[in-house]
Motif scaffolding. Structure first.
Motif, PDB file in Angstrom:
ATOM      1  N   TYR A   1       0.836  -1.197   0.000  1.00 18.34           N
ATOM      2  CA  TYR A   1       0.000   0.000   0.000  1.00 18.34           C
ATOM      3  C   TYR A   1       0.873   1.249   0.000  1.00 18.34           C
ATOM      4  O   TYR A   1       2.052   1.207   0.355  1.00 18.34           O
ATOM      5  N   TYR A   2       0.281   2.336  -0.455  1.00 18.21           N
ATOM      6  CA  TYR A   2       0.974   3.630  -0.518  1.00 18.21           C
ATOM      7  C   TYR A   2       0.690   4.384   0.774  1.00 18.21           C
ATOM      8  O   TYR A   2      -0.423   4.850   0.993  1.00 18.21           O
ATOM      9  N   SER A   3       1.716   4.498   1.610  1.00 17.98           N
ATOM     10  CA  SER A   3       1.536   5.147   2.903  1.00 17.98           C
ATOM     11  C   SER A   3       1.428   6.663   2.747  1.00 17.98           C
ATOM     12  O   SER A   3       0.755   7.311   3.538  1.00 17.98           O
TER      13      SER A   3
ATOM     14  N   ASP B   1      -4.718   5.709  10.625  1.00 23.73           N
ATOM     15  CA  ASP B   1      -4.015   4.622  11.325  1.00 23.73           C
ATOM     16  C   ASP B   1      -4.880   3.374  11.407  1.00 23.73           C
ATOM     17  O   ASP B   1      -4.394   2.256  11.282  1.00 23.73           O
ATOM     18  N   GLU B   2      -6.170   3.604  11.617  1.00 19.46           N
ATOM     19  CA  GLU B   2      -7.081   2.455  11.752  1.00 19.46           C
ATOM     20  C   GLU B   2      -7.108   1.637  10.455  1.00 19.46           C
ATOM     21  O   GLU B   2      -7.061   0.405  10.480  1.00 19.46           O
ATOM     22  N   GLU B   3      -7.150   2.346   9.321  1.00 16.36           N
ATOM     23  CA  GLU B   3      -7.178   1.641   8.018  1.00 16.36           C
ATOM     24  C   GLU B   3      -5.865   0.906   7.754  1.00 16.36           C
ATOM     25  O   GLU B   3      -5.863  -0.262   7.344  1.00 16.36           O
ATOM     26  N   ALA B   4      -4.747   1.604   7.981  1.00 15.75           N
ATOM     27  CA  ALA B   4      -3.431   0.990   7.697  1.00 15.75           C
ATOM     28  C   ALA B   4      -3.209  -0.229   8.586  1.00 15.75           C
ATOM     29  O   ALA B   4      -2.700  -1.262   8.139  1.00 15.75           O
ATOM     30  N   LYS B   5      -3.618  -0.101   9.858  1.00 18.29           N
ATOM     31  CA  LYS B   5      -3.459  -1.246  10.774  1.00 18.29           C
ATOM     32  C   LYS B   5      -4.331  -2.418  10.333  1.00 18.29           C
ATOM     33  O   LYS B   5      -3.947  -3.583  10.455  1.00 18.29           O
ATOM     34  N   ALA B   6      -5.525  -2.102   9.810  1.00 22.09           N
ATOM     35  CA  ALA B   6      -6.415  -3.176   9.334  1.00 22.09           C
ATOM     36  C   ALA B   6      -5.787  -3.896   8.141  1.00 22.09           C
ATOM     37  O   ALA B   6      -5.842  -5.123   8.036  1.00 22.09           O
TER      38      ALA B   6
END
Ligand code: ZN
Length: 439
Positions: free
Chosen positions: A225-227, A247-252
């Motif tokens: 994914y593109y951070s 953060d919630e999406e990236a952690k998911a």
């Protein structure tokens, strides 16, 4: 649970039935023909383990595996001997960041044209050509880090290579990559037009989990994914960026990836994007130009790999202008600091971000040496360390008994002149000679 088991049993019995009809003759041929044996005489062997080369080594290969490596010794009678006694022999190279479905994108126009004017089948034909170029350059394994709008075509390229239909490196693939809606091209077209997208748009934690499941279902070995995006310098002198996911999406994304037994790679150029990727728990940070001292410490603490892709930054900077030249200088400083702190640096080039026909990926080794690695460190970065990143330490990265017979050779001494690695003369992949120009 029970339903799952029944389904699995059904699937395997179908496989056995069709295999029994088509495969019998082939299986008998295989049983009768003993595995092909090869012996390689290496004038100088850099095996990926030892810090000093082994002189006059003998490598024995049976089928697709290495069975023994000795200093001196003679080839057993009746075994084909490949004479590389005047050459330096090394493990096949590994590039942990490529795009076989891309043909260079210095400008936005070049990128858009590929997605708008080339069909995915056409792009897959070029990808097969690119895979062949990688193998010719000595890269026997690559991690391809997203198809840039070509959907799951990387899975097909990988399959065609694995089935022996076209030559190319072993591949781990990441399929479509992810950003939230609107944060990756194609952008700025009339809203009346339905244009393709270079990634899969993903929103919300549930959407992220679903996208990971979908990509894994279609064959992703990695989730990319593109951070971040919009890289810019601020008064503190640090390269900052806009973070794409909450953060919630990236952690998911990362959590679901790990739950499915896969690994996550994040494109992260600015310090904010790198910090967000590390908070999410990614396994590899791609590019990383804006690494600060604190972020370098965090890479070390978390055991996260850094894939610098220096060659592509240097290549696109003149054409892109803006901050790009400054970012190349910044990355050099980050590289030197990271090297001192023993960050796990795995070689990756972003090939496809530059035209495969124009630059040899092995130039990345040269940058690492110019930036402070010893030639041996650079070689390890593109062999044994890269193999660790891929989770294939038991299969590739060194020349030793039990590993796949992925072996390359150059005429000169790369420990004296690292550019030798840009002139690979011999390539063996899985025990099969792909190229031999050693005289
Ligand atoms: Zn890339």
């Amino acid at each position: 649970m029970i339903r799952g088991k029944l389904l699995a049993a059904g699937v395997s019995s179908v496989f056995v039935l069709s295999g029994a009809i088509a495969g019998t003759a082939r299986a008998q041929d295989k049983a009768q023909a003993p595995p092909k044996k090869l012996a390689i005489r290496a004038g100088r062997l850099i095996d990926g383990k030892s810090d000093t080369p082994i002189a006059n080594a003998l490598i024995l290969v049976e089928g697709d595996k290495i069975v023994s490596v000795t200093a001196g010794g003679s080839a057993p009678a009746g075994v084909t001997l490949i004479d590389l006694s005047k050459a330096t022999v090394l493990p096949g190279f590994v590039d942990t960041h490529t795009h076989v479905l891309l043909q260079g994108d210095i400008t936005e126009e070049e990128y858009d044209a590929q997605l708008l004017k080339e069909s995915i089948p056409y792009r897959a034909i070029l990808a097969a050509r690119n895979a062949r170029i990688a193998l010719e350059h000595g890269f026997t394994t690559i991690r391809d880090l997203e198809t840039e709008g070509a959907m799951y075509a990387d899975v097909d390229v990988k399959k065609a290579i694995a089935n022996g239909e076209v030559p190319g490196p072993r591949m781990q693939v990441s399929t479509r990559a992810m950003t939230p809606t609107g944060m990756y091209p194609l952008l700025d077209y009339s809203w009346e037009l339905k244009v393709p997208t270079g990634v899969q748009y993903v929103d919300g934690a549930d959407g992220a989990r679903k996208a990971v499941r979908e990509q894994v279902m279609y064959g992703a070995d990695w989730i990319k994914y593109y951070s971040d995006r919009h890289y810019h310098f601020e008064a503190d002198g640090v390269l900052h960026s806009m973070v794409n996911f909450t953060d919630e999406e990236a952690k998911a994304i990362v959590d679901e990836t790990h739950r499915l037994g896969k690994k996550a790679a994040a494109h992260a150029i600015g310090s904010d994007g790198i910090a967000a990727a590390l908070r999410a728990g990614v396994d590899t940070v791609e590019h990383g130009d804006g690494l600060t001292d604190a972020l370098i410490e965090e890479l070390v603490r978390k055991g996260v790999y850094w894939v610098p892709t220096i060659i592509v930054g240097a290549y696109v900077a003149p054409g892109r202008g803006g901050n790009w030249a400054k970012m190349v200088d910044l990355e050099k400083t980050a590289f030197q600091k990271a090297l001192k702190k023993n960050v796990k640096i795995a070689l990756g080039t972003d090939a496809g971000g530059f035209d495969w026909k124009e630059l040899n990926e092995a130039k990345e080794f040269e940058y690492y040496v110019n930036y402070g690695m010893t030639p041996m460190q650079a070689i390890r970065s593109g062999t044994v360390v890269a193999a660790e990143l891929l989770g294939w330490s038991d299969k590739i990265g060194t020349i030793e008994s039990g590993k796949w017979a992925d072996i390359v050779a150059v005429s000169g001494d790369p420990l004296g002149d690292i550019t030798e690695l840009q002139r690979v003369k011999f390539v063996l992949k899985g025990g099969a000679v792909f190229k031999n120009e050693v005289h």
